[in-house]
Design an enzyme around this catalytic site. Structure first.
Site, PDB file in Angstrom:
ATOM      1  N   GLY A 316      11.746 -12.438  30.542  1.00 13.69           N
ATOM      2  CA  GLY A 316      10.681 -11.512  30.159  1.00 13.69           C
ATOM      3  C   GLY A 316      10.552 -11.419  28.654  1.00 13.69           C
ATOM      4  N   GLU A 317      10.131 -10.260  28.141  1.00 16.96           N
ATOM      5  CA  GLU A 317       9.960  -9.975  26.706  1.00 16.96           C
ATOM      6  C   GLU A 317       8.748 -10.680  26.106  1.00 16.96           C
ATOM      7  OE1 GLU A 317      13.476 -11.097  24.533  1.00 16.96           O
ATOM      8  OE2 GLU A 317      14.800  -9.784  25.679  1.00 16.96           O
ATOM      9  N   GLY A 318       8.178 -11.631  26.854  1.00 14.97           N
ATOM     10  CA  GLY A 318       7.134 -12.488  26.299  1.00 14.97           C
ATOM     11  C   GLY A 318       7.664 -13.862  25.913  1.00 14.97           C
TER      12      GLY A 318
END
Lengths: 353, 353
Positions: A316-318
């Site tokens: 995740g997180e981008g």
């Protein structure tokens, strides 16, 4: 902004621009179509921007952080305080998204939309807090309907602001301990799949914890009775603040004709909410990668997106969005920088084929 | 260099370095294993270089160009002179590989190993010509055994030279009209698959041309009787000069402990020759992408490599390798630049999971 007004600002892309881009691509010094999906990305960018020579010089990945009441149900391998600790890690440049965004020449915009912590005046943190963590969805709605709408609107505002500051492409990312649980719940409701079929291991839980996670989601659906035809109802009852924010970012990107790269499982849950609100948003989305979370594929299929990368990511997180932006940019550079057959004095296909 | 001497210089990677890298990766602020294949790439780089903090600052994609006598059999959609025209395009910076290599911060080294044209003193072209085009394999061997060995040695020398100049990663690419034909022939002989199962559409031929291409390959195998246990025999009878060069580059990279990113179908034919000569070369290879050419998968499986990207590319030149280098580099940066749990004061997993 009212949803009706917003939807009227979102238009499908115009096939005329795809055709024009195809003509240029077919004149470049390569066999036609031989750069595969790179050509697809270029065409989509040109149709989104309606510009025959677009730039994607200013790029931003938005990492939205929020806490989840459901974390108290033991659905994550990590304690809840990790959400705020990771926000500090983002701000200090030490997280995965920081490293990959630097590699991709992309800015990271860290947004507190619902962390259960008061950050005060923390430098570089965009404070758009709607809730101090959501409520435990096993016991009732995560958020009120009003809070859900506010979450969506936060990122709409952000999308407008960054569009105004000439950012040319957005990435959507998330941070929130326990947030694969609401994402799986959203996936189950909006794709119609069984909870077991869309619930994965998140940060890495055991078999026992996975069974518990499935039960928590079933209980949450049973107590909240979300209406699958009303995405804001689904968001308020099951979704996290960051998921609402991602939905808003996608809507705002589409309204501003800006391409938005959707990261992985959690971001796709937000993108799916946006898609159900307004299906035309699909034309503005790129799916960054094929997440290891098992519910991801069903959501991408529902929207109709094919992921760019498949690297077994599940952070995740981008992070996947940052990597995918590099590949999308490669497609645009092919379109803009390659020589044509005429310019390079290269012979085209022989007539007998 | 004799093959026996060369093989003695190629060592398998040492699992100790993989374990050490894993330890560091597991202390970084992310769930263990959550960066999937990026972590795999970092570990492999560390084991290849035996350096806990390697740099891949200087990068080169070698694009080897050669002509093929079999082009006269109508197996390609493009005329043979396109090989030399594309060499000029490479030197002028207008080809796909130039664009993608610039994007990836990678140098392009254009090598004439067998083009049927005298380039004279063309700036920036590395002249290592072994043949002026190969002979038509439908009528006899493409090259003599001596020429095949020379092709392999050319790239061996290049690998040594660029290793000496502190290049840290190589990409292997190709240019040669008609070269999917010898690549399919090599694939058939070295994987044991039927010719039809490893013969694709190349630059984009019709059904009729495809049937002709299959027949040409069958005739070439029938007249030449290549010995599948002798890779130099296979290379001389069926392979192109650029395919031999790629085999040599891979062998030279492994002997110099330099990672080598194998582009697509043609490059993998070269890599497979290197692998059959010395299976330990596998430890130094990365497979850039999953080519649209149908014979590619069988060759990658034979070597035991899983491609990094899957973007429907079928251009060659090293284009997939340039893109994959960006992803491999991302893995190394994750390993080197992310904060540990301790550095970032982030809590690790809770004890109950």
């Amino acid at each position: 902004m009212e949803l009706q007004n917003l939807s009227s600002k979102i238009n499908s892309i115009n096939g005329k621009f795809i055709e024009q881009a195809q003509q240029r691509l077919d004149n470049l010094t390569k066999p036609q179509g031989s750069l595969g999906r790179l050509e697809e990305f270029a065409k989509k960018l040109i149709a989104i921007t309606e510009n025959p020579m677009p730039e994607i010089d200013k790029k931003a990945v938005f990492t939205f952080a929020g806490d989840h009441g459901v974390a108290e149900e033991g659905v994550s391998a990590f304690p809840k305080e990790v959400t705020r600790q990771m926000v500090f890690n983002f701000l200090n440049g030490g997280a995965g998204i920081n490293v990959l965004a630097r590699h991709a020449g992309t800015e990271v915009v860290v947004v507190d939309i619902g962390v259960d912590y008061e950050f005060k005046d923390t430098k570089n943190l965009i404070s758009k807090k709607i809730v101090r963590g959501t409520k435990n969805m096993r016991k009732g709605p995560e958020m009120t309907k009003d809070e859900a709408i506010k979450c969506k609107n936060v990122r709409l505002e952000l999308a407008n602001e960054y569009a105004g500051r000439a950012y040319k492409i957005f990435g959507a990312g998330d941070m929130g301990i326990a947030n694969t649980t609401p994402s799986s719940a959203i996936a189950a409701i909006l794709t119609g799949k069984h909870v077991e079929a869309v619930t994965g291991r998140g940060t890495g839980i055991t078999d026992t914890s996975w069974k518990n996670k499935v039960q928590v989601i079933k209980d949450a659906i049973s107590i909240n009775k979300p209406d699958h035809s009303d995405p804001i109802d689904v968001l308020s009852k099951l979704g996290g603040s960051e998921i609402g924010g991602i939905a808003g970012l996608v809507l705002g990107a589409a309204a501003n004709r800006i391409p938005v790269v959707v990261d992985g499982f959690i971001s796709t849950a937000g993108a799916l909410i946006a898609y159900v609100i307004e299906p035309k948003t699909k034309d503005y989305m790129f799916a960054a990668h094929n997440s290891q979370e098992i519910g991801h594929k069903a959501m991408l299929e529902k929207i109709g997106l094919k992921p760019i990368l498949d690297l077994n990511l599940r952070l995740g997180e981008g992070t996947g969005a940052a990597l995918a932006i590099m590949i999308i940019e490669a497609g645009l550079k092919i379109y803009k920088e390659m020589a044509t057959f005429e310019e390079a004095a290269v012979a085209t296909k022989t007539s007998n084929d």
